[in-house]
Design a protein around this motif. Sequence first.
Motif, mmCIF file in Angstrom:
data_model
loop_
_atom_site.group_PDB
_atom_site.id
_atom_site.type_symbol
_atom_site.label_atom_id
_atom_site.label_comp_id
_atom_site.label_asym_id
_atom_site.label_seq_id
_atom_site.Cartn_x
_atom_site.Cartn_y
_atom_site.Cartn_z
ATOM 1 N N ARG A 3 0.825 -1.202 0.000
ATOM 2 C CA ARG A 3 0.000 0.000 0.000
ATOM 3 C C ARG A 3 0.866 1.262 0.000
ATOM 4 O O ARG A 3 0.586 2.240 -0.644
ATOM 5 N N PHE A 6 2.161 1.795 -3.370
ATOM 6 C CA PHE A 6 1.073 2.267 -4.225
ATOM 7 C C PHE A 6 0.884 3.773 -4.031
ATOM 8 O O PHE A 6 0.764 4.530 -4.993
ATOM 9 N N TYR A 55 -11.293 -8.311 -7.203
ATOM 10 C CA TYR A 55 -10.106 -7.587 -7.682
ATOM 11 C C TYR A 55 -10.499 -6.594 -8.765
ATOM 12 O O TYR A 55 -11.560 -6.694 -9.394
ATOM 13 N N ARG A 74 -3.213 -2.845 -9.928
ATOM 14 C CA ARG A 74 -4.202 -3.839 -9.510
ATOM 15 C C ARG A 74 -4.448 -3.699 -8.015
ATOM 16 O O ARG A 74 -3.554 -3.345 -7.247
ATOM 17 N N VAL A 75 -5.674 -3.990 -7.646
ATOM 18 C CA VAL A 75 -6.110 -3.897 -6.256
ATOM 19 C C VAL A 75 -6.899 -5.161 -5.942
ATOM 20 O O VAL A 75 -7.665 -5.632 -6.796
ATOM 21 N N ARG A 76 -6.700 -5.698 -4.742
ATOM 22 C CA ARG A 76 -7.436 -6.917 -4.391
ATOM 23 C C ARG A 76 -7.841 -6.887 -2.928
ATOM 24 O O ARG A 76 -7.055 -6.498 -2.068
ATOM 25 N N TYR A 77 -9.066 -7.269 -2.669
ATOM 26 C CA TYR A 77 -9.528 -7.478 -1.293
ATOM 27 C C TYR A 77 -9.884 -8.952 -1.166
ATOM 28 O O TYR A 77 -10.660 -9.495 -1.969
ATOM 29 N N PHE A 97 -5.847 -6.906 2.077
ATOM 30 C CA PHE A 97 -5.937 -5.917 1.011
ATOM 31 C C PHE A 97 -4.552 -5.750 0.401
ATOM 32 O O PHE A 97 -3.565 -5.604 1.118
ATOM 33 N N SER A 98 -4.468 -5.803 -0.881
ATOM 34 C CA SER A 98 -3.177 -5.566 -1.525
ATOM 35 C C SER A 98 -3.389 -4.736 -2.782
ATOM 36 O O SER A 98 -4.440 -4.819 -3.434
ATOM 37 N N ALA A 99 -2.403 -3.934 -3.077
ATOM 38 C CA ALA A 99 -2.471 -3.080 -4.256
ATOM 39 C C ALA A 99 -1.056 -2.838 -4.748
ATOM 40 O O ALA A 99 -0.127 -2.707 -3.946
ATOM 41 N N ASP A 100 -0.864 -2.842 -6.027
ATOM 42 C CA ASP A 100 0.458 -2.503 -6.555
ATOM 43 C C ASP A 100 0.347 -1.989 -7.981
ATOM 44 O O ASP A 100 -0.649 -2.201 -8.664
#
Lengths: 427, 278
Positions: A3, A6, A55, A74-77, A97-100
Amino acid sequence: MARERFRQGLAAVLVCLGPELARADITPAHADAEVGVATALRLHGDNQITQKAVYFKTNLEDNWDSGYYKAKGRVRYDARYDGNNPYSQEAREDYRFSADWRHLYWGQYVGDGELTVGWQQVVWGRADELRVLDQINPLDFREGLTALLEDSRIAVPMVRLTQPVGEWELEALWVTDFVKNQAPAQGSEFDAPLFARPDPATFIVDSTPDYTAPHGFSYGVSANGQIGAVDASFVALNARQQDPVYAVEGVADDQRIRLERQFPRYSMGGAGLAIDAGHSIVVRSEVAYFDDWRVTNPYRQYGSDESPMIKSLLGVDYLLRNWLISVQWQEQQLLDWQVGMLQDKRDDLFTLSAEGTHLRDRLKSRLALAMSPPAKDDALLQGIFTYKPADWLKLGLEVDVFFGKEDRPFGEYDQRDQVRLSAGYLF
Amino acid sequence: MLPLFKSLTVGVLMLTSASVFAAQGQSADEIIRQARDRNDGKSFMSQVSLVLLDKQGNSRVREFSYLQKDYPDSDKFTMFFSAPNDVRDVAFHIENPHEALGAEDSQWMYLPVSRQTRRISTTDKRGAFMGSDYSYADLDKIRANDYRQTLVAEENIAGRDCYVIERAPASAQVLAKTGYNMLKVWIDKKNLLVMRQDFFDVKGVMFKQMRTLKVETVDQIDSITLSETEDFIAGTRSQLRFNQLQYNVELDDRLFIQTAIKRGLKPGDLPEFAVSAR
């Protein structure tokens, strides 16, 4: 961490592109996106559902007379890491939660060449899902060992200049910050002995330098072109190792061994080639020499071991109508191996893969076998299928089946065979 | 693998009434060589639409820029796909040595997903070109020596007088490369364009047909601007529409090297596309 990068990326792009965007139409010339759901099932044990994610991926581009920008994120919960689950707190925080950014950079044309600045992925070499010359970007192993490199490379901040010279292309790059390989969180689905940290009962890691600028930089050059009928590449890189090396610092008051977690600097030079050998066969080869390569050796009284290392690859591609069948042999050898090193003197990896497109390109398939001899001790069977019944719908099916002993990279996942399913809406 | 569209798309300079296509008494080999060697300019560019039509007539369209340039020992081709999203930035580069040199083509493909340029073998051209009914072999430049050809008839197709030539592979390698046991080709007597081609499998069954649907004169060169291939087994069709054709344009040599396909097509790389040819 993801995050934070990001946010850093977002801030950087606004700063970099501000003046340009102020002059230009801010609407990208090209924009596409995908929103979808994904789930994963472990085929053994309890709590078999290991992922329940939504995502979003997007890709934005624009160009003008003197340059362009590209942004892909991309973003993912993952709801599996919320509520009741068997995972550690560290894993919950890391995976919920990840985003990159897959890349986020600005390009400026400089004569026939171009200068690019920002978070980029640069792939050197021609290996299929193996890394010999491809050493610039670290990898995200948080989904285990089996994710495709295209999904697991981590973009790094760099300045990169490419310049065509005759039939060759020359490239120079400067990576401004050090980014290490991302291991699975302890207590997560993909945690494994391969990623183990030193046992706190015996060791204490009391020093962890983070190599912020100006110590984390790396730089490299490459040349790609042809020598007669042979495609040739030459590369050189000075960078920090992306996996940690633990150097012995002495003995603590409680008699545990004190360690420092390092990411030592090394130099690498290498070359690759490819040639169409006829009979539907293309032969590929790569070799790289790593100088000043450091290896953890807990039996040392001080420091870590050093040994030159050679990585090499021989690959054969066979084209059969709509299938490309590849066989590869990768060997990694420490030339000055010492007893106690936590890296084998020699490590062989064989892969056999078949990639094809069918149903008028609506179905893409990849079948792969990877193994270190003997195959019964360490092997992976993988199938990846992507089907697009309509231009706006993408369905995914991935299967990983592991075999082997617990102390081998694939074998340690033996009871964690997985099926992953996804459905994405494209717009 | 696609040193290609030249045979499919390009016509011949409209010559004076004392045309070289005197025709009478020509052998099939001579006709095929004339079709191969016809004047098609020193360079060529077009915006191409590849239309995939399923059994129900539903269509998907793939767009690409197609560039070609003649060199002393070879013809070189580069293609940059721009739409839809799943093929955006895919690119091919092909080097097609002149047939007299006896060398095979060279081909490279850039896949943006893997960020790698890969060399692709050119000795199996049976694969579908970007999911279409055209195989890579269909798009290849005419090679006279790969086939034994016989002039079997003269017929009129769509108002055009054509030679009808049957072509049988001259070797097992050619058969393995194309998958075609026999070709029957209709060549326009006037401009040596391929107006129709029937494809036969090893059982002698015609399973595919390529048809020229539209011919236009661009820069004094007769050119195919719409071609269609139908697969009778699958019940599918594909079309190649050549938009904004231009001949003898100034194209930089750096667009015709294998490293160009990773870089992609940038503003200013190409002269402005003319609209007159559409």
